[in-house]
Motif scaffolding. Structure first.
Motif, PDB file in Angstrom:
ATOM      1  N   UNK A 158       0.818  -1.213   0.000  1.00 26.65           N
ATOM      2  CA  UNK A 158       0.000   0.000   0.000  1.00 26.65           C
ATOM      3  C   UNK A 158       0.854   1.266   0.000  1.00 26.65           C
ATOM      4  N   UNK A 159       2.147   1.113  -0.213  1.00 21.80           N
ATOM      5  CA  UNK A 159       3.075   2.252  -0.133  1.00 21.80           C
ATOM      6  C   UNK A 159       3.240   2.946  -1.480  1.00 21.80           C
ATOM      7  N   UNK A 160       3.189   4.266  -1.448  1.00 26.53           N
ATOM      8  CA  UNK A 160       3.500   5.085  -2.617  1.00 26.53           C
ATOM      9  C   UNK A 160       4.980   5.456  -2.522  1.00 26.53           C
ATOM     10  N   UNK A 161       5.745   5.026  -3.502  1.00 24.33           N
ATOM     11  CA  UNK A 161       7.205   5.094  -3.437  1.00 24.33           C
ATOM     12  C   UNK A 161       7.735   5.961  -4.574  1.00 24.33           C
ATOM     13  N   UNK A 162       8.611   6.879  -4.251  1.00 26.70           N
ATOM     14  CA  UNK A 162       9.263   7.712  -5.267  1.00 26.70           C
ATOM     15  C   UNK A 162      10.683   7.225  -5.504  1.00 26.70           C
ATOM     16  N   UNK A 163      11.179   7.495  -6.701  1.00 26.36           N
ATOM     17  CA  UNK A 163      12.564   7.169  -7.021  1.00 26.36           C
ATOM     18  C   UNK A 163      13.082   8.162  -8.046  1.00 26.36           C
ATOM     19  N   UNK A 164      14.312   7.966  -8.465  1.00 23.26           N
ATOM     20  CA  UNK A 164      14.916   8.807  -9.487  1.00 23.26           C
ATOM     21  C   UNK A 164      15.879   7.975 -10.314  1.00 23.26           C
ATOM     22  N   UNK A 181      11.253  -4.536 -10.435  1.00 22.32           N
ATOM     23  CA  UNK A 181      11.120  -5.433  -9.283  1.00 22.32           C
ATOM     24  C   UNK A 181      10.269  -4.795  -8.190  1.00 22.32           C
ATOM     25  N   UNK A 182      10.353  -3.475  -8.081  1.00 23.02           N
ATOM     26  CA  UNK A 182       9.661  -2.769  -7.003  1.00 23.02           C
ATOM     27  C   UNK A 182       8.173  -2.570  -7.319  1.00 23.02           C
ATOM     28  N   UNK A 183       7.871  -2.191  -8.550  1.00 24.56           N
ATOM     29  CA  UNK A 183       6.506  -1.782  -8.916  1.00 24.56           C
ATOM     30  C   UNK A 183       5.436  -2.816  -8.542  1.00 24.56           C
ATOM     31  N   UNK A 184       5.641  -4.118  -8.795  1.00 23.02           N
ATOM     32  CA  UNK A 184       4.576  -5.067  -8.448  1.00 23.02           C
ATOM     33  C   UNK A 184       4.368  -5.240  -6.937  1.00 23.02           C
ATOM     34  N   UNK A 185       5.317  -4.723  -6.137  1.00 25.26           N
ATOM     35  CA  UNK A 185       5.268  -4.943  -4.693  1.00 25.26           C
ATOM     36  C   UNK A 185       4.713  -3.756  -3.917  1.00 25.26           C
ATOM     37  N   UNK A 186       4.436  -2.650  -4.605  1.00 34.29           N
ATOM     38  CA  UNK A 186       4.006  -1.430  -3.913  1.00 34.29           C
ATOM     39  C   UNK A 186       2.719  -0.896  -4.543  1.00 34.29           C
ATOM     40  N   UNK A 187       2.135   0.113  -3.912  1.00 30.57           N
ATOM     41  CA  UNK A 187       0.919   0.727  -4.455  1.00 30.57           C
ATOM     42  C   UNK A 187       1.180   1.333  -5.825  1.00 30.57           C
ATOM     43  N   UNK A 188       2.247   2.135  -5.914  1.00 30.53           N
ATOM     44  CA  UNK A 188       2.608   2.783  -7.173  1.00 30.53           C
ATOM     45  C   UNK A 188       3.962   3.457  -6.982  1.00 30.53           C
ATOM     46  N   UNK A 203       8.746  13.360   4.463  1.00 32.30           N
ATOM     47  CA  UNK A 203       8.555  13.997   5.764  1.00 32.30           C
ATOM     48  C   UNK A 203       7.127  14.499   5.940  1.00 32.30           C
ATOM     49  N   UNK A 204       6.544  15.024   4.869  1.00 35.45           N
ATOM     50  CA  UNK A 204       5.208  15.615   4.935  1.00 35.45           C
ATOM     51  C   UNK A 204       4.086  14.589   4.810  1.00 35.45           C
ATOM     52  N   UNK A 205       4.425  13.315   4.625  1.00 34.54           N
ATOM     53  CA  UNK A 205       3.397  12.293   4.486  1.00 34.54           C
ATOM     54  C   UNK A 205       2.770  12.237   3.113  1.00 34.54           C
ATOM     55  N   UNK A 206       3.390  12.873   2.130  1.00 33.20           N
ATOM     56  CA  UNK A 206       2.867  12.841   0.761  1.00 33.20           C
ATOM     57  C   UNK A 206       3.369  11.622  -0.004  1.00 33.20           C
ATOM     58  N   UNK A 207       4.430  11.031   0.492  1.00 27.99           N
ATOM     59  CA  UNK A 207       4.980   9.788  -0.029  1.00 27.99           C
ATOM     60  C   UNK A 207       5.228   8.867   1.155  1.00 27.99           C
ATOM     61  N   UNK A 208       5.125   7.563   0.913  1.00 26.97           N
ATOM     62  CA  UNK A 208       5.485   6.609   1.958  1.00 26.97           C
ATOM     63  C   UNK A 208       6.984   6.352   1.982  1.00 26.97           C
ATOM     64  N   UNK A 209       7.629   6.471   0.824  1.00 28.75           N
ATOM     65  CA  UNK A 209       9.053   6.132   0.756  1.00 28.75           C
ATOM     66  C   UNK A 209       9.689   6.757  -0.479  1.00 28.75           C
ATOM     67  N   UNK A 254       7.545   0.736   6.599  1.00 32.00           N
ATOM     68  CA  UNK A 254       7.810   0.601   5.161  1.00 32.00           C
ATOM     69  C   UNK A 254       9.306   0.451   4.909  1.00 32.00           C
ATOM     70  N   UNK A 255      10.112   1.189   5.653  1.00 33.08           N
ATOM     71  CA  UNK A 255      11.564   1.076   5.517  1.00 33.08           C
ATOM     72  C   UNK A 255      12.011  -0.366   5.736  1.00 33.08           C
ATOM     73  N   UNK A 256      11.470  -0.997   6.776  1.00 33.28           N
ATOM     74  CA  UNK A 256      11.861  -2.360   7.128  1.00 33.28           C
ATOM     75  C   UNK A 256      11.539  -3.354   6.021  1.00 33.28           C
ATOM     76  N   UNK A 257      10.534  -3.077   5.217  1.00 35.85           N
ATOM     77  CA  UNK A 257      10.178  -3.955   4.102  1.00 35.85           C
ATOM     78  C   UNK A 257      10.872  -3.568   2.806  1.00 35.85           C
TER      79      UNK A 257
END
Length: 274
Positions: A158-164, A181-188, A203-209, A254-257
């Motif tokens: 259920x985590x919304x994850x950002x990357x670059x 590998x990440x996309x199928x395991x997270x919300x988006x 920090x603002x809660x707009x992203x989970x990770x 979320x970090x732990x996973x």
């Protein structure tokens, strides 16, 4: 034992970082030519972006040097001086340069202050959002006068994850494999284009990770502090701090996973080229 910054010093450094980032943000927002366009990437207008980066860094370093001339400086555009006070300023005058070039709003100014190697104050100014994120070590993270807190625990799916993604071809190819590998395991997954802003959005809660390989100290110094002060965990590979090898930031659950998933996917190297 590392010498600790006093509350008075942290307050002083934060005040200077806030003002320096504000002035640079105004310069970049108000000074961007209206005709700075994607079509001009291979012609002279591209130099305007470079000149704006340089002008913003010159403004920040000049401001800080005038007020604290004995401090050290490290900036993306070449500022590098050794200080004698134990304080070093780590500056990204324009994080999200490609967004800035294209006229997208997700770009910002990042100013952090270290004291004997520990980041003690950080500011990320996001002019097109009208937002100023800031933190001091031990004092919480703030968006203006609103205290920030990262999102509560959620399952990874259920985590919304950002990357670059980096600009080296081999690195980008491997990063695409990691993302697959990440996309199928997270919300988006989101790709915002500014590491500093992504860390602040955690920090603002707009992203989970958020995770990324290949960041420089100026990309993450302020945002890393802001995320941690909002309750997020930050790091690199398991047991290691955030670094150019890998940066991971998320709420504790979320970090732990996510961190083991990124380790298994090889997010910390460049694939066959690494």
């Amino acid at each position: 034992m590392t010498e600790r910054a006093t509350e008075e010093l942290k307050k002083e450094l934060l005040g200077l970082a806030l003002e320096a980032a504000r002035q640079a943000g105004e310069l970049l927002r108000d000074g961007r030519p209206a005709d700075l366009a994607v079509a001009a990437v291979k012609s002279s207008p591209i130099d305007v972006v470079t000149e704006m980066d340089l002008a913003a860094e010159k403004l920040i370093t000049g401001f800080l040097s005038e007020r604290r001339p004995a401090d050290g400086l490290l900036g993306e555009e070449g500022a590098s001086t050794e200080g004698t006070t134990g304080v070093r300023w780590v500056i990204d005058p324009l994080d999200g340069t490609v967004n800035y070039l294209y006229g997208l709003p997700s770009w910002g100014v990042s100013v952090a202050a270290e004291y004997h190697g520990e980041t003690v104050a950080g500011v990320v100014e996001v002019p097109m959002r009208g937002e100023t994120f800031h933190a001091v070590a031990g004092g919480g993270a703030w968006l203006g006068d609103v205290r920030l807190s990262c999102r509560p625990a959620a399952p990874l799916d259920q985590a919304l994850v950002a990357t670059g993604f980096g600009y080296l071809q081999a690195r980008r190819a491997h990063q695409a494999q990691v993302a697959a590998r990440v996309i199928p395991r997270v919300r988006d997954v989101r790709r915002g284009g500014s590491a500093a802003i992504d860390l602040c959005d955690v920090a603002a809660g707009r992203l989970d990770a958020y995770y990324e390989r290949g960041l420089n100290p100026w990309d993450l110094a302020a945002g890393d502090l802001i995320a941690r002060e909002a309750g997020a965990l930050t790091g690199g590979r398991p047991g290691e701090p955030a670094s150019g090898e890998l940066v991971v930031a998320a709420g504790p659950a979320v970090f732990a996973s996510l961190q083991p998933l990124l380790e298994e996917a090889g997010a910390w190297h460049d694939g066959d080229a690494g």
